[in-house]
Motif scaffolding. Structure first.
Motif, short mmCIF file in Angstrom:
data_model
loop_
_atom_site.label_atom_id
_atom_site.label_comp_id
_atom_site.label_asym_id
_atom_site.label_seq_id
_atom_site.Cartn_x
_atom_site.Cartn_y
_atom_site.Cartn_z
N UNK A 1 -28.81 22.66 -32.43
CA UNK A 1 -29.36 21.46 -31.81
C UNK A 1 -28.23 20.59 -31.28
N UNK A 2 -28.42 19.99 -30.11
CA UNK A 2 -27.36 19.13 -29.56
C UNK A 2 -27.21 17.87 -30.40
N UNK A 3 -26.01 17.29 -30.37
CA UNK A 3 -25.82 16.04 -31.10
C UNK A 3 -26.59 14.91 -30.42
N UNK A 4 -26.88 13.90 -31.20
CA UNK A 4 -27.57 12.74 -30.64
C UNK A 4 -26.55 11.82 -29.96
N UNK A 5 -26.84 11.47 -28.73
CA UNK A 5 -25.96 10.59 -27.96
C UNK A 5 -25.98 9.20 -28.58
N UNK B 1 -16.34 10.74 -31.04
CA UNK B 1 -17.02 11.57 -32.03
C UNK B 1 -18.14 12.38 -31.36
N UNK B 2 -18.88 11.73 -30.51
CA UNK B 2 -19.98 12.41 -29.81
C UNK B 2 -19.44 13.57 -28.96
N UNK B 3 -18.37 13.31 -28.22
CA UNK B 3 -17.80 14.36 -27.36
C UNK B 3 -17.26 15.53 -28.18
N UNK B 4 -16.69 15.27 -29.36
CA UNK B 4 -16.25 16.34 -30.25
C UNK B 4 -17.45 17.16 -30.72
N UNK B 5 -18.50 16.47 -31.12
CA UNK B 5 -19.71 17.15 -31.58
C UNK B 5 -20.35 17.94 -30.45
N UNK B 6 -20.33 17.40 -29.24
CA UNK B 6 -20.91 18.08 -28.08
C UNK B 6 -20.13 19.36 -27.77
N UNK C 1 -18.42 21.15 -29.89
CA UNK C 1 -18.75 22.09 -30.97
C UNK C 1 -20.14 22.70 -30.74
N UNK C 2 -21.09 21.86 -30.37
CA UNK C 2 -22.45 22.34 -30.09
C UNK C 2 -22.44 23.38 -28.96
#
Length: 57
Positions: free
Chosen positions: A12-16, A34-39, A41-42
């Motif tokens: 599942x994509x991270x929540x913006x 943090x969001x861009x790192x999670x994105x 990884x996703x």
């Protein structure tokens, strides 16, 4: 959508970050960092998942 094995669910994509979560003061790290790192990884995990499930749409 194709049914897949329940032991290997689609990532599942991270929540913006929501409105107001970034204070625009140049924090380091920022919630967007943090969001861009999670994105990133996703996207890697999704590519691997799609390779395992080539019939998924």
């Amino acid at each position: 959508m194709t049914s897949t094995d329940d032991t290997d669910p689609r990532p599942l994509p991270p929540e913006e970050p929501g409105p107001g979560e970034c204070c625009d003061s140049g924090c380091d790290p920022c919630v967007w960092d943090f969001y861009n790192q999670e994105l990133a990884h996703y996207r890697k995990e999704l590519a691997l998942w799609l390779a395992r499930h080539p019939d998924a749409t």
